[in-house]
Design a protein around this motif. Structure first.
Motif, mmCIF file in Angstrom:
data_model
loop_
_atom_site.group_PDB
_atom_site.id
_atom_site.type_symbol
_atom_site.label_atom_id
_atom_site.label_comp_id
_atom_site.label_asym_id
_atom_site.label_seq_id
_atom_site.Cartn_x
_atom_site.Cartn_y
_atom_site.Cartn_z
ATOM 1 N N SER A 161 0.843 -1.448 0.004
ATOM 2 C CA SER A 161 -0.131 0.377 0.079
ATOM 3 C C SER A 161 0.726 1.407 0.070
ATOM 4 C CB SER A 161 -0.873 -0.148 1.341
ATOM 5 O OG SER A 161 -1.831 -1.242 1.219
ATOM 6 N N ALA A 162 2.020 0.977 0.635
ATOM 7 C CA ALA A 162 2.910 2.285 0.339
ATOM 8 C C ALA A 162 3.564 2.353 -0.536
ATOM 9 C CB ALA A 162 3.776 2.219 2.249
ATOM 10 N N GLN A 163 4.044 1.593 -1.225
ATOM 11 C CA GLN A 163 4.561 1.771 -2.743
ATOM 12 C C GLN A 163 3.589 2.964 -3.864
ATOM 13 O OE1 GLN A 163 6.096 -2.161 -4.661
ATOM 14 N NE2 GLN A 163 7.229 -1.155 -5.803
ATOM 15 N N THR A 164 2.454 1.877 -3.621
ATOM 16 C CA THR A 164 1.391 2.193 -4.216
ATOM 17 C C THR A 164 1.111 3.330 -4.294
ATOM 18 O OG1 THR A 164 0.127 -0.012 -4.573
ATOM 19 C CG2 THR A 164 -1.277 1.788 -5.019
ATOM 20 N N TYR A 165 0.932 3.693 -3.076
ATOM 21 C CA TYR A 165 1.242 5.285 -2.291
ATOM 22 C C TYR A 165 2.199 6.038 -2.802
ATOM 23 C CZ TYR A 165 -0.381 9.583 0.744
ATOM 24 O OH TYR A 165 -0.469 10.382 1.519
ATOM 25 N N ALA A 166 2.663 5.456 -3.039
ATOM 26 C CA ALA A 166 4.177 6.893 -3.795
ATOM 27 C C ALA A 166 4.279 6.186 -4.958
ATOM 28 C CB ALA A 166 5.671 6.176 -2.859
#
Length: 92
Positions: free
Chosen positions: A5-10
């Motif tokens: 989720s953090a990767q998608t957000y970034a």
């Protein structure tokens, strides 16, 4: 926040940054990145952290990005921490 989720957000933030010529020029100038290196490193956690760090320099940039991309601005810090593999330190 989960690492995926953090990767998608970034990556969403990176997409927004790339579309903003004024900020992209500042990012490239301050990090020494090139458009080619940005493409090569877009999946790397360290690079994505640098994107989030750059944007968090200015609260208005964060708000503009999150408004335009429908992201929660409160999650930017959490995404950064998750990309680094850790949770936020609680001192109390």
């Amino acid at each position: 926040m989960a690492p995926r989720s953090a990767q998608t957000y970034a990556l969403t933030v990176l997409g927004w940054l790339v579309a903003r010529d004024d900020l992209l020029e500042l990012f490239v100038g301050s990090t020494g990145s090139t458009l080619e290196s940005m493409k090569e490193n877009a999946q790397e956690a360290d690079f994505l952290v640098s994107v989030l760090d750059f944007l968090m320099i200015d609260d208005q940039w964060v708000l503009d990005c999150c408004y335009d991309t429908n992201l929660d601005p409160n999650n930017m810090r959490l995404a950064r921490l998750a990309l680094l593999g850790g949770e936020e330190m609680h001192w109390t």
